[in-house]
Design a protein around this motif. Structure first.
Motif, mmCIF file in Angstrom:
data_model
loop_
_atom_site.group_PDB
_atom_site.id
_atom_site.type_symbol
_atom_site.label_atom_id
_atom_site.label_comp_id
_atom_site.label_asym_id
_atom_site.label_seq_id
_atom_site.Cartn_x
_atom_site.Cartn_y
_atom_site.Cartn_z
ATOM 1 N N ASP A 163 -30.388 -10.820 48.814
ATOM 2 C CA ASP A 163 -30.571 -11.802 49.873
ATOM 3 C C ASP A 163 -31.423 -12.972 49.389
ATOM 4 O O ASP A 163 -32.442 -12.771 48.707
ATOM 5 N N LYS A 189 -29.728 -8.458 57.901
ATOM 6 C CA LYS A 189 -28.722 -8.381 58.961
ATOM 7 C C LYS A 189 -28.431 -9.743 59.589
ATOM 8 O O LYS A 189 -27.335 -9.969 60.094
ATOM 9 N N GLU A 190 -29.404 -10.620 59.553
ATOM 10 C CA GLU A 190 -29.204 -11.941 60.148
ATOM 11 C C GLU A 190 -28.102 -12.716 59.451
ATOM 12 O O GLU A 190 -27.519 -13.648 60.014
ATOM 13 N N ARG A 191 -27.769 -12.340 58.209
ATOM 14 C CA ARG A 191 -26.708 -13.028 57.470
ATOM 15 C C ARG A 191 -25.328 -12.647 57.987
ATOM 16 O O ARG A 191 -24.344 -13.340 57.711
ATOM 17 N N GLU A 250 -20.630 -16.066 54.290
ATOM 18 C CA GLU A 250 -21.653 -15.499 53.406
ATOM 19 C C GLU A 250 -21.473 -13.987 53.273
ATOM 20 O O GLU A 250 -21.614 -13.429 52.185
ATOM 21 N N LEU A 251 -21.148 -13.336 54.386
ATOM 22 C CA LEU A 251 -20.957 -11.884 54.355
ATOM 23 C C LEU A 251 -19.756 -11.504 53.501
ATOM 24 O O LEU A 251 -19.844 -10.611 52.647
ATOM 25 N N ASP A 253 -22.965 -15.126 59.599
ATOM 26 C CA ASP A 253 -22.256 -16.097 58.760
ATOM 27 C C ASP A 253 -21.149 -15.347 58.027
ATOM 28 O O ASP A 253 -21.382 -14.736 56.988
ATOM 29 N N GLN A 273 -29.287 -14.433 42.760
ATOM 30 C CA GLN A 273 -28.507 -13.903 43.876
ATOM 31 C C GLN A 273 -27.138 -13.394 43.434
ATOM 32 O O GLN A 273 -26.345 -12.935 44.245
ATOM 33 N N LEU A 291 -28.795 -7.255 51.761
ATOM 34 C CA LEU A 291 -28.649 -8.431 52.589
ATOM 35 C C LEU A 291 -29.353 -8.207 53.922
ATOM 36 O O LEU A 291 -29.329 -7.099 54.475
#
Length: 212
Positions: A129, A105-107, A113-114, A110, A162, A103
């Motif tokens: 991702d 890191k920008e996720r 989502e994490l 959220d 995914q 994944l």
């Protein structure tokens, strides 16, 4: 679970975020050896590990993930990366084991989502991702068989890659589960993939095809 990242502020922030979401963080560590030791001591359900860790900040986190897959196959491992690096994501997939994920890191911002990704790797699923999947799906090849897919079949394939089940794909695309099954069967037929009952193997087959 355990959070492993050499950036203390990020590590503490993620641990607090997970704690607020009801996920217990039993340890926070800053390097790969400490992660391996903490897993042996605490036996968590999952670990969240940065792909680049001390001392070289290259693939220490990825190497630790591979070691954990061998030593503790029951522990889900979600690898985080600050950059889009499909080759690292595919190397995780190539291990042919469940309970792993990659994944960006920008996720992390959220939380839904994490936590969804963490729950899926704990359940033995494969998480990739969406940006990696999009790059693989969009890649051009000579006589690209993906060209035979309809837009909706592509959408279903991307969600499936995914790690989502037919039910999960349906929720994301606002389709019934039977409709998703129909699109999946059609896409598999066009791509020459065998649809099996094991969702994990199905995801691995899709991603193996996309990377080829």
């Amino acid at each position: 679970m355990i959070v492993a990242d050499d950036a203390a502020l990020f590590r503490v922030g993620v641990a607090r975020l997970l704690g607020d979401a009801g996920i217990e963080v039993v340890a926070e560590v800053g390097d790969a050896p400490a992660l391996l030791g903490a897993v042996a001591a605490h036996r968590p359900d999952a670990v969240l590990v940065d792909i680049r860790m001390p001392p070289t900040h290259t693939t220490e986190g990825l190497d630790a993930a591979r070691t954990l897959a061998q030593r503790h196959p029951d522990v889900g491992v979600l690898v985080l990366s600050a950059h889009l690096e499909p080759h690292f994501a595919l190397s995780i997939i190539d291990a042919d084991s469940g309970g792993t994920g990659y994944l960006l890191k920008e996720r992390v911002g959220d939380v839904d989502e994490l936590t969804d990704a963490l729950r899926r790797v704990v359940a033995g699923g494969v998480v990739v991702d969406p940006a990696v999947v999009a790059q693989l799906v969009g890649r051009r090849r000579v006589r690209n068989p993906l060209d035979a897919l309809s837009d909706r079949e592509r959408d279903v394939l991307a969600e499936m890659a995914q790690g989502r089940s037919n039910h999960g794909v349906g929720e994301r695309l606002h389709l019934s589960e039977k409709t998703v099954e129909a699109y999946a069967r059609s896409a598999f037929t066009k791509l020459g993939l065998v649809a099996g009952p094991d969702d994990n193997r199905r995801v691995l087959a899709v991603l193996a095809y996309l990377r080829g």
